[in-house]
Design an enzyme around this catalytic site. Structure first.
Site, PDB file in Angstrom:
ATOM      1  N   ALA A 223       8.242  26.623   5.011  1.00  0.00           N
ATOM      2  CA  ALA A 223       8.439  26.389   6.448  1.00  0.00           C
ATOM      3  C   ALA A 223       9.899  25.987   6.651  1.00  0.00           C
ATOM      4  O   ALA A 223      10.556  25.518   5.719  1.00  0.00           O
ATOM      5  CB  ALA A 223       7.502  25.278   6.911  1.00  0.00           C
TER       6      ALA A 223
ATOM      7  N   GLY B  58       5.345  26.799   2.297  1.00  0.00           N
ATOM      8  CA  GLY B  58       4.709  27.761   3.202  1.00  0.00           C
ATOM      9  C   GLY B  58       4.820  29.198   2.719  1.00  0.00           C
ATOM     10  O   GLY B  58       3.974  30.034   3.050  1.00  0.00           O
TER      11      GLY B  58
ATOM     12  N   GLU C   3       2.036  29.605   0.435  1.00  0.00           N
ATOM     13  CA  GLU C   3       0.806  29.579   1.248  1.00  0.00           C
ATOM     14  C   GLU C   3       0.586  30.915   1.961  1.00  0.00           C
ATOM     15  O   GLU C   3      -0.541  31.410   2.039  1.00  0.00           O
ATOM     16  CB  GLU C   3       0.876  28.426   2.256  1.00  0.00           C
ATOM     17  CG  GLU C   3       0.799  27.068   1.557  1.00  0.00           C
ATOM     18  CD  GLU C   3       1.103  25.905   2.489  1.00  0.00           C
ATOM     19  OE1 GLU C   3       2.158  25.924   3.144  1.00  0.00           O
ATOM     20  OE2 GLU C   3       0.287  24.985   2.559  1.00  0.00           O
TER      21      GLU C   3
ATOM     22  N   GLU D 223       6.450  20.459  -1.283  1.00  0.00           N
ATOM     23  CA  GLU D 223       6.470  19.592  -0.096  1.00  0.00           C
ATOM     24  C   GLU D 223       6.576  18.118  -0.444  1.00  0.00           C
ATOM     25  O   GLU D 223       7.162  17.342   0.306  1.00  0.00           O
ATOM     26  CB  GLU D 223       5.201  19.833   0.744  1.00  0.00           C
ATOM     27  CG  GLU D 223       5.148  21.171   1.465  1.00  0.00           C
ATOM     28  CD  GLU D 223       4.530  22.301   0.638  1.00  0.00           C
ATOM     29  OE1 GLU D 223       4.383  22.153  -0.600  1.00  0.00           O
ATOM     30  OE2 GLU D 223       4.192  23.331   1.245  1.00  0.00           O
TER      31      GLU D 223
HETATM   32  N1  CAA Z   1      14.014  25.762   5.462  1.00  0.00           N
HETATM   33  C1  CAA Z   1      15.217  25.912   6.046  1.00  0.00           C
HETATM   34  N2  CAA Z   1      16.302  26.376   5.399  1.00  0.00           N
HETATM   35  C2  CAA Z   1      16.151  26.674   4.082  1.00  0.00           C
HETATM   36  C3  CAA Z   1      14.932  26.527   3.415  1.00  0.00           C
HETATM   37  C4  CAA Z   1      13.823  26.058   4.158  1.00  0.00           C
HETATM   38  N3  CAA Z   1      12.592  25.911   3.622  1.00  0.00           N
HETATM   39  N4  CAA Z   1      15.109  26.881   2.126  1.00  0.00           N
HETATM   40  C5  CAA Z   1      16.386  27.259   2.009  1.00  0.00           C
HETATM   41  N5  CAA Z   1      17.038  27.124   3.195  1.00  0.00           N
HETATM   42  C6  CAA Z   1      18.424  27.401   3.499  1.00  0.00           C
HETATM   43  C7  CAA Z   1      19.348  26.351   2.928  1.00  0.00           C
HETATM   44  O1  CAA Z   1      19.426  25.222   3.795  1.00  0.00           O
HETATM   45  C8  CAA Z   1      20.635  27.106   2.833  1.00  0.00           C
HETATM   46  O2  CAA Z   1      21.218  27.172   4.110  1.00  0.00           O
HETATM   47  P1  CAA Z   1      22.807  26.886   4.301  1.00  0.00           P
HETATM   48  O3  CAA Z   1      23.469  27.974   3.480  1.00  0.00           O
HETATM   49  O4  CAA Z   1      23.001  27.055   5.772  1.00  0.00           O
HETATM   50  O5  CAA Z   1      23.055  25.544   3.785  1.00  0.00           O
HETATM   51  C9  CAA Z   1      20.182  28.528   2.471  1.00  0.00           C
HETATM   52  O6  CAA Z   1      18.810  28.606   2.844  1.00  0.00           O
HETATM   53  C10 CAA Z   1      20.280  28.817   0.983  1.00  0.00           C
HETATM   54  O7  CAA Z   1      19.565  27.789   0.293  1.00  0.00           O
HETATM   55  P2  CAA Z   1      20.194  26.991  -0.950  1.00  0.00           P
HETATM   56  O8  CAA Z   1      21.661  26.843  -0.800  1.00  0.00           O
HETATM   57  O9  CAA Z   1      19.394  25.738  -1.117  1.00  0.00           O
HETATM   58  O10 CAA Z   1      19.880  28.042  -2.125  1.00  0.00           O
HETATM   59  P3  CAA Z   1      19.660  27.729  -3.667  1.00  0.00           P
HETATM   60  O11 CAA Z   1      19.649  29.039  -4.349  1.00  0.00           O
HETATM   61  O12 CAA Z   1      20.596  26.687  -4.149  1.00  0.00           O
HETATM   62  O13 CAA Z   1      18.166  27.077  -3.760  1.00  0.00           O
HETATM   63  C11 CAA Z   1      15.824  26.934  -3.226  1.00  0.00           C
HETATM   64  C12 CAA Z   1      17.066  27.852  -3.421  1.00  0.00           C
HETATM   65  C13 CAA Z   1      15.412  26.318  -4.570  1.00  0.00           C
HETATM   66  C14 CAA Z   1      14.689  27.809  -2.711  1.00  0.00           C
HETATM   67  C15 CAA Z   1      16.175  25.808  -2.231  1.00  0.00           C
HETATM   68  O14 CAA Z   1      16.754  26.399  -1.052  1.00  0.00           O
HETATM   69  C16 CAA Z   1      14.997  25.004  -1.790  1.00  0.00           C
HETATM   70  O15 CAA Z   1      14.547  24.155  -2.519  1.00  0.00           O
HETATM   71  N6  CAA Z   1      14.481  25.225  -0.551  1.00  0.00           N
HETATM   72  C17 CAA Z   1      13.450  24.438   0.030  1.00  0.00           C
HETATM   73  C18 CAA Z   1      12.083  24.777  -0.578  1.00  0.00           C
HETATM   74  C19 CAA Z   1      11.013  23.891   0.019  1.00  0.00           C
HETATM   75  O16 CAA Z   1      11.046  22.678  -0.083  1.00  0.00           O
HETATM   76  N7  CAA Z   1      10.005  24.492   0.655  1.00  0.00           N
HETATM   77  C20 CAA Z   1       8.914  23.804   1.281  1.00  0.00           C
HETATM   78  C21 CAA Z   1       9.179  23.585   2.747  1.00  0.00           C
HETATM   79  S1  CAA Z   1       7.949  22.546   3.519  1.00  0.00           S
HETATM   80  C22 CAA Z   1       6.648  23.554   3.868  1.00  0.00           C
HETATM   81  O17 CAA Z   1       6.656  24.744   3.572  1.00  0.00           O
HETATM   82  C23 CAA Z   1       5.485  22.901   4.572  1.00  0.00           C
HETATM   83  C24 CAA Z   1       4.264  23.727   4.656  1.00  0.00           C
HETATM   84  O18 CAA Z   1       3.376  23.593   3.871  1.00  0.00           O
HETATM   85  C25 CAA Z   1       4.064  24.646   5.748  1.00  0.00           C
END
Ligand code: CAA
Length: 268
Positions: free
Chosen positions: A76, A119, A122, A142
């Protein structure tokens, strides 16, 4: 890639997904590369609208959902969520519209390359079959954000891989590789990254060659196994099995077998 399809039609009205019809298969590609296909409200709205259009389009018989090589979907949208409180999430019934993905009646195959996190994992689990590229990674991280999976992760993951394995993923936030996901039963099989989408389309085309309503009944029955006791699931299956005998396609399929010819299904 994808060149061999006789009829190929693109739809241009979306911003965060692309969709195209390849013969009788609908291919949807999540296309929000700057945010690793994170699932903001607009993207989910476009995705569910497109799935609903394909679901009601008789020329589409199965769908494939994919993302980019780097990310199927990284979860998400954390930026969008960061400003919400529990009053707004409750009042707007946050992420409940995602359920429409799982309510798709025609078969939906997830072709997962790269990250399928939170998500993203999911949504993949809402699909009927998950094929994984060899570099795919899955996880429910999460917990690291101070929250829990909210789009079915704690429920569907347990059913897919069992309590202890699901608990470890949900409580540690660790990622697992495509190979581990396959060993644990989360994905049906692994395909080389470059061949993944083509392979998913081949599977969808094979499914699309069968009687569409009977395919939908088979899907309903398998899904019922997740949602009911064995006793009521078996009864549900038996009743739908009986109802296939009302279809001309069932008669055609059996007659074709007995006459050693290919069946000609007409979705009737
Ligand atoms: N939401 C919003 N933006 C996201 C995102 C997310 N879930 N995941 C990545 N991005 C964005 C980053 O903020 C970044 O944007 P900027 O360049 O503007 O800063 C861009 O995508 C690239 O991401 P990274 O620089 O972090 O890329 P990376 O290769 O270093 O890492 C990754 C990749 C491991 C996937 C890392 O981005 C990450 O950990 N993302 C979050 C994953 C996460 O926690 N997901 C769960 C979300 S909560 C949820 O989903 C609730 C639910 O159950 C519905």
């Amino acid at each position: 890639m994808l060149a061999r399809f006789a009829s190929r039609r693109f739809f241009a009205s979306y911003e965060m997904i692309t969709s195209e019809k390849l013969d009788n298969v609908g291919l949807i590609t999540l296309n929000r590369p700057k945010a690793l296909n994170s699932l903001c409200a607009q993207l989910i709205d476009e995705l569910t609208t497109c799935l609903s259009e394909y679901d009601s389009d008789p020329s589409v018989k199965a769908m494939v959902l994919t993302g980019s090589k780097k990310a199927f979907a990284a979860g998400a949208d954390i930026k969008e969520m960061s400003v919400k409180d529990n009053v707004t999430t409750y009042k707007e019934n946050f992420i409940t519209s995602w359920d429409k993905i799982a309510q798709t009646r025609k078969p939906l195959i997830a072709a997962v390359n790269g990250y399928a996190l939170g998500g993203g994992c999911e949504v993949a689990m809402m699909c009927d079959i998950i094929l994984a590229g060899d570099k795919a990674q899955f996880g429910q991280p999460e917990i690291k954000l101070g929250t829990i999976p909210g789009a079915g992760g704690t429920q569907r993951l347990v059913r897919a891989i069992g309590k202890s394995r699901a608990m470890e993923l949900v409580l540690t936030g660790d990622f697992i590789s495509a190979e581990e996901a396959c060993q644990k039963g989360l994905v049906s099989r692994i395909v080389p990254e470059d061949k993944l989408v083509d392979e998913a389309i081949e599977v969808a085309k094979k499914i699309a060659s069968f009687s569409s309503p009977v395919v939908m009944m088979a899907k309903e029955c398998v899904n019922e196994a997740f949602e009911s006791s064995l006793r009521s699931g078996l009864l549900f299956e038996r009743r739908l099995f009986h109802s296939t005998f009302g279809f001309k396609d069932r008669k055609e399929g059996m007659e074709a077998f007995l006459n050693r010819r290919n069946p000609e299904f007409k979705d009737e």
